[in-house]
Design a protein around this motif. Structure first.
Motif, short mmCIF file in Angstrom:
data_model
loop_
_atom_site.label_atom_id
_atom_site.label_comp_id
_atom_site.label_asym_id
_atom_site.label_seq_id
_atom_site.Cartn_x
_atom_site.Cartn_y
_atom_site.Cartn_z
N ILE A 184 32.17 36.71 47.41
CA ILE A 184 33.40 36.23 46.45
C ILE A 184 32.74 35.12 45.74
CG2 ILE A 184 35.58 35.10 46.73
CD1 ILE A 184 36.46 36.74 48.89
N SER A 205 34.91 32.65 39.14
CA SER A 205 34.58 33.79 38.11
C SER A 205 34.04 32.94 36.85
CB SER A 205 36.03 34.44 37.65
OG SER A 205 36.78 33.33 36.91
N GLN A 229 39.86 43.41 42.28
CA GLN A 229 40.41 42.09 42.52
C GLN A 229 41.55 42.30 43.47
OE1 GLN A 229 38.54 39.83 41.48
NE2 GLN A 229 39.37 38.88 39.99
N GLU A 269 44.84 37.73 46.03
CA GLU A 269 44.33 36.51 46.34
C GLU A 269 43.28 36.14 45.48
OE1 GLU A 269 42.81 35.75 50.25
OE2 GLU A 269 42.75 33.84 50.24
N SER A 270 42.21 36.87 45.45
CA SER A 270 41.29 36.74 44.35
C SER A 270 41.52 36.35 42.81
CB SER A 270 40.13 37.73 44.53
OG SER A 270 40.50 38.94 44.28
N LYS A 271 42.58 37.16 42.69
CA LYS A 271 43.17 37.03 41.36
C LYS A 271 43.77 35.84 41.17
CE LYS A 271 44.64 41.64 39.55
NZ LYS A 271 45.41 42.37 39.69
N GLN A 298 43.19 33.15 42.93
CA GLN A 298 41.96 32.11 42.94
C GLN A 298 41.07 31.87 41.80
OE1 GLN A 298 41.70 29.84 45.72
NE2 GLN A 298 43.56 30.83 46.62
N GLU A 337 38.84 34.29 41.35
CA GLU A 337 37.61 34.48 42.03
C GLU A 337 37.20 36.12 41.57
OE1 GLU A 337 37.57 32.09 46.09
OE2 GLU A 337 38.47 33.98 45.87
N GLU A 338 35.69 36.18 41.67
CA GLU A 338 35.14 37.68 41.48
C GLU A 338 34.74 38.16 42.74
OE1 GLU A 338 31.98 36.83 38.55
OE2 GLU A 338 31.65 38.93 38.41
N ARG A 339 34.97 39.32 42.99
CA ARG A 339 34.35 40.01 44.31
C ARG A 339 33.29 40.91 43.82
NH1 ARG A 339 37.74 43.35 46.65
NH2 ARG A 339 37.11 42.59 48.62
N ASP A 380 31.73 37.67 52.21
CA ASP A 380 33.03 37.83 52.70
C ASP A 380 32.85 38.54 53.91
OD1 ASP A 380 35.80 37.28 52.70
OD2 ASP A 380 35.80 39.18 51.93
#
Ligand SMILES: Cc1cc2nc3c(=O)[nH]c(=O)nc-3n(C[C@H](O)[C@H](O)[C@H](O)COP(=O)(O)OP(=O)(O)OC[C@H]3O[C@@H](n4cnc5c(N)ncnc54)[C@H](O)[C@@H]3O)c2cc1C
Length: 387
Positions: free
Chosen positions: A280, A283, A307, A310-312, A314, A316-318, A359
């Motif tokens: 993680i 972005s 995504q 939660e990652s959206k 934040q 964040e990129e997974r 992660d």
């Protein structure tokens, strides 16, 4: 000779124990007095679910002609090698050669992915992927691939491919000499989501009659011939579970070997362990918004992951990172997995390694056939009647 029972030229890896040659209902066992073919599929990963889907499609005009029951120790999309696969779909060998029946495999995969997409549109992550050349030999091989198979492959020079794949211009990335853009059916799927889509498509095709039975590790009664007796045909597609969980020996399936009956307990395959890292990261790199990350492959792979809510939130990129060549018999420790994959992938994505956190570590065991005239082919074979 056991190997005589395997036809190595066919694509899907499954062993079939066909109990009834005729289309007429079998009336010898009272539990088989019905007017439909009753098929059990043991293992609902990529092989088992695509088998179910193909069978149901073939009989969809004749509703009620087929019943399919899948036995799996995991829920849909969560078992076996399939649940941890990178999801890179393309028809080329490591040297860029079209694999045996590669065009047919691509047509069939595209058809299944389209069906799964109707149910789970987010299962396709990218409609293209990039194959990098890191040596002069690879550059020459991949340029040939682009010339021979322009329908799938386009050659890109080093500057172009580095830009698309977000590979920074550093001394350590100077070994990226160019690469292929693979598209037109070559794509990246999120395999667990794809399998859920394919399963839902099976439900629709079968008018809701298809069944998924989740088995328990401690209970192997369902593998007894008594339990499987009502089925006209049993498809074994449990991947490494066929050997690791001794499914073959528990079924005690006899094969005819030169007039003598033997019990099939093993297969001419190797078990190959693979690991990958789910990572993680923020972005934006260096404070600026960067373009979508593409999937790339070159003896190691880096692919985007879907995504989560939660990652959206934040921003964040997974990302999934792994290596395509793992031949260790014993599992790596977590530290070893991270070290191994970092060593192999750092140059391709230093920004990921410098800023992302690991992660989850995933691992799986796949079955690999022995190398033959056409390379390593998936296997199909038919074995005898269950006791
Ligand atoms: C880390 C990794 C990355 C990979 N990446 C890619 C990739 O990018 N592209 C690609 O094409 N291939 C990739 N592969 C290979 C690919 O995942 C496998 O070839 C494929 O998933 C095999 O599918 P399968 O259905 O034959 O077996 P599996 O996926 O192993 O499915 C077997 C099923 O049987 C079930 N099962 C097992 N034992 C039992 C039991 N005793 N009782 C009941 N059920 C049982 C399991 O739960 C599972 O659902 C990768 C493999 C690994 C390990």
């Amino acid at each position: 000779m056991r190997s005589n029972h395997f036809n190595l030229s066919v694509r899907q890896k499954m062993l079939m124990s066909n109990r009834s040659e005729s289309d007429a209902p079998d009336t010898t066992d009272p539990r088989k007095r019905h007017n439909y073919k009753n098929v059990a599929i043991i293992g609902g990963g990529l092989a088992g679910l695509s088998t179910a889907h193909h069978l149901l499609e073939k009989t969809k005009l004749d509703q009620g002609a087929l019943r399919v029951t899948i036995f799996d120790k995991a829920p849909v999309g969560m078992g076996g090698a399939s649940s941890v696969a990178g999801g890179l779909v393309h028809p080329f060998s490591p040297r860029g050669k079209l694999v045996h029946m590669g065009n047919e495999a691509m047509a069939s995969s595209s058809h299944l992915i389209d069906a799964a997409c109707l149910e789970e549109p987010s299962c396709v992550l990218r409609k293209q992927l990039y194959r990098l050349a890191l040596t002069d030999q690879q550059a020459s091989d991949l340029k040939n691939t682009a010339t021979q198979y322009p329908q799938y492959a386009t050659w890109m020079d080093a500057a172009q491919i580095k830009q698309v794949c977000r590979i920074e211009e550093t001394p350590s990335s100077s070994h990226v000499l160019g690469g292929l853009k693979l598209s037109n059916g070559c794509q990246v799927i999120h395999v667990p989501t794809y399998l859920k889509g394919l399963w839902n498509s099976c439900i629709h095709l079968s008018n809701g009659t298809v069944e998924w039975i989740q088995t328990k590790d401690e209970d192997t009664n369902w593998l007894s011939s008594h339990y499987l007796q009502p089925f006209d045909c049993v498809v074994l597609s449990a991947g490494s579970g066929l050997l690791q969980d001794s499914i073959l020996s528990q079924l005690n399936t006899p094969v005819n070997s030169g007039g003598k009956h033997e019990t099939l307990t093993t297969l001419p395959v190797d078990l190959v362990r693979g690991q990958s890292l789910e990572m993680i990261m923020g972005s934006s790199v260096g404070g600026t918004k960067t373009p979508e990350r593409e999937a790339m492959l070159c003896g190691k792979y880096l692919t985007p992951l879907p995504q989560t809510a939660e990652s959206k939130q934040q921003g964040e990129e997974r990302i999934l990172m792994g290596s395509t060549h793992e031949y260790r018999e014993n599992a790596f420790t977590e530290e070893e997995v991270v070290k191994e994959i970092k060593e192999r992938t750092y140059d391709l994505a230093p920004d990921v390694w410098d800023t992302a956190r690991v992660d989850r570590i995933t691992s799986g065991v796949r079955v690999q056939s022995h190398r033959g005239q056409f390379g390593r082919l998936p296997m199909i074979g038919k074995i005898g009647q269950l006791n």
